[in-house]
Motif scaffolding. Structure first.
Motif, PDB file in Angstrom:
ATOM      1  N   ALA A 372       0.733  -1.145   0.058  1.00  0.00           N
ATOM      2  CA  ALA A 372       0.015  -0.026  -0.058  1.00  0.00           C
ATOM      3  C   ALA A 372       0.973   1.239  -0.064  1.00  0.00           C
ATOM      4  CB  ALA A 372      -0.945   0.055   1.310  1.00  0.00           C
ATOM      5  N   LYS A 373       0.156   2.326  -0.681  1.00  0.00           N
ATOM      6  CA  LYS A 373       1.098   3.687  -0.663  1.00  0.00           C
ATOM      7  C   LYS A 373       0.271   4.615   0.228  1.00  0.00           C
ATOM      8  CE  LYS A 373       4.615   3.017  -3.226  1.00  0.00           C
ATOM      9  NZ  LYS A 373       5.964   3.393  -3.041  1.00  0.00           N
ATOM     10  N   PRO A 374       0.866   5.689   0.904  1.00  0.00           N
ATOM     11  CA  PRO A 374       0.225   6.618   1.408  1.00  0.00           C
ATOM     12  C   PRO A 374      -0.042   7.720   0.645  1.00  0.00           C
ATOM     13  CG  PRO A 374       2.540   6.952   1.950  1.00  0.00           C
ATOM     14  CD  PRO A 374       2.396   5.701   1.056  1.00  0.00           C
ATOM     15  N   VAL A 375      -1.087   8.473   1.036  1.00  0.00           N
ATOM     16  CA  VAL A 375      -1.371   9.787   0.124  1.00  0.00           C
ATOM     17  C   VAL A 375      -1.437  11.055   1.237  1.00  0.00           C
ATOM     18  CG1 VAL A 375      -3.348  10.810  -0.871  1.00  0.00           C
ATOM     19  CG2 VAL A 375      -3.059   8.163  -1.170  1.00  0.00           C
ATOM     20  N   PHE A 376      -0.381  11.701   0.847  1.00  0.00           N
ATOM     21  CA  PHE A 376      -0.367  12.981   1.538  1.00  0.00           C
ATOM     22  C   PHE A 376      -1.166  14.121   0.656  1.00  0.00           C
ATOM     23  CE2 PHE A 376       3.075  10.546   2.747  1.00  0.00           C
ATOM     24  CZ  PHE A 376       3.365  10.841   4.079  1.00  0.00           C
TER      25      PHE A 376
END
Length: 483
Positions: A372-376
């Motif tokens: 999974a990838k974070p979203v800023f």
């Protein structure tokens, strides 16, 4: 900071936010005039080993490490720049030569070097002349950074002495030779930038940042009545909450309480980075929590929130927007909303450096949450970070956490069993209290060999009935660290 950003800065040439300096084997004499000017004006990037026209002249490769160390040390020295601001130089290769890049943020404080105040223009650095320039600079900073608001009625009696002691202990644990660790309370306040002049009286007063960091709860509520961090668990009851923690205390304790809420409700799988076990959960949420502590707008009535759902964690906080849209490692240009608070959090070891959250969370979250990838994002309402999780029910998360803890203990017991002498797989099973070699143990032993923690005594005959497992030097080091 990454190579692409350095290349872009070099291509754009010198200007308001970029300065090139030739530097062979030592730091340029006027380096801290530029550091001071960037801190006072609008931040910027310094490239050492690049001529004014953008030609890469490079720094001496044998001197680069010492130059970076000197730069970091001098930036934290009040005799060089007052108040100090810890910088983090990075080394890159351009055109086959070494270049040192330094990102300098805009500070909420007024900085001096050599007893003089410097500002930045398109033409370079210049010394402040006259009170009108100084007044304009102060008014601009106070308008941008509410953490520097002077509180005329706040005194040292409003601060908790035990928090200063705790701060010093954190500094020592982060750096046993930390130059601030032996300072008195008032010296810490001064070097940390927690004093400011009242605009009406000119009197030096404690700032809002000082009260937020060290203040008693009553003093904090008096200074910012709406201030709070709201931690919510919404796995089953998504309209209200399954668990809640509201925090209205100093920032040192607030950080620990939020991390405690994370530890209570999120699992922490076993993970080895090299030969050392690390906590992926702590690597991720140490940065995430530090982010909302360091960058929120404390005069806003909106709370900063940490919300844990089944499939994600959302952290949001009110802030003064600087970059609308999504923030990625590629477009990251660090900007501190509360530079004094941010600087002090770095000194405490709460996070690595300005901008490290985007880098480290992008690095460790895929390992924690199966790619999974974070979203800023910065929106009209403030800052929001979304941390995806595996969508599993509470019971499964508890089982996963228990399983990870059990697996870690099994690994340590296997290594301890092989510490004194090599053992066969059957002898290892017996040492662990098993009558036979279980399926899980059959999987674990090859994995420990792949990790370099155990090795065969007969590597040329892997299927020999005389085969045994021997603890490697790497395995011994891991046991010593765990002990």
């Amino acid at each position: 900071m990454n190579l692409q950003q350095v290349q872009e800065d070099r291509a754009q040439g010198e200007g308001l936010h970029r300065e090139f300096k030739e530097a062979g084997s030592q730091l340029p004499r006027n380096l801290f005039e530029t550091v001071c000017a960037f801190l006072n004006t609008d931040g910027g990037t310094i490239l050492l080993g690049v001529a004014d026209d953008g030609t890469v002249t490079g720094v001496d490769p044998d001197a680069a490490t010492q130059m970076k160390s000197d730069l970091a040390g001098l930036s934290n020295n009040p005799q060089k720049i007052e108040p100090p601001w810890l910088l983090f130089p990075h080394e890159f290769e351009l055109d086959g030569k070494i270049v040192i890049a330094v990102q300098v943020p805009l500070s909420s404080q007024l900085h001096k070097t050599g007893g003089h105040i410097f500002l930045r223009s398109e033409d370079g650095d210049y010394r402040v002349q006259g009170t009108h320039q100084l007044a304009g600079l102060l008014n601009r900073k106070l308008g941008l950074f509410t953490e520097q608001r002077a509180l005329p009625h706040a005194t040292l009696d409003d601060l908790r002495p035990e928090l200063f002691d705790r701060a010093r202990r954190l500094m020592r644990s982060y750096n046993s030779q930390h130059p601030w660790a032996d300072l008195s309370n008032e010296e810490l306040l001064k070097i940390g930038g927690f004093y400011a002049a009242d605009r009406e009286t000119g009197k030096t007063c404690l700032t809002l940042a000082a009260v937020l960091m060290f203040g008693a709860d009553t003093a904090i509520q008096q200074a910012v009545p709406a201030y709070k961090f709201d931690c919510l668990l919404r796995r089953e009851n998504v309209d209200r909450y399954d668990d809640r923690l509201m925090i209205r205390t100093n920032l040192i304790d607030a950080y620990d309480q939020m991390m405690g809420f994370v530890e209570k409700h999120l699992n922490d799988p076993f993970y080895l980075e090299g030969d050392m076990r690390i906590s992926l959960r702590d690597k991720i949420f140490r940065e995430a929590v530090s982010n909302i502590v360091s960058h929120r707008e404390y005069t806003s009535a909106a709370p900063a929130r940490l919300i844990i759902y089944k499939d994600r964690v959302i952290l949001d906080n009110p802030t003064v927007q600087h970059h609308f849209g999504e923030i990625t490692p590629e477009n990251l240009r660090p900007f501190s909303k509360n530079p004094t608070i941010c600087k002090f959090m770095i000194q405490l070891g709460r996070f690595d450096e300005l901008g490290s959250g985007v880098t480290n969370i992008n690095k460790y979250l895929p390992l924690y949450a199966h790619g999974a990838k974070p979203v800023f994002r910065e929106t009209l309402h403030g800052f929001e970070l979304t941390v995806p999780l595996a969508a599993t029910p509470v019971e499964a998360q508890v089982r996963a956490q228990v399983r990870a803890q059990v697996e870690a203990q099994v690994v340590l017991r296997i290594l301890q069993a092989c510490m004194d002498q090599p053992l066969s797989s059957g002898q290892i099973a017996a040492a662990l209290g098993h009558k036979t070699l279980s399926g899980n143990l059959r999987k674990t032993l090859p994995h420990l060999r792949e990790c370099g923690l155990l090795e065969y005594t007969l590597p040329e005959k892997p299927n020999s009935r005389l085969q045994k497992y021997r603890l490697t030097e790497k395995g011994k080091q891991l046991l010593e660290k765990q002990a």
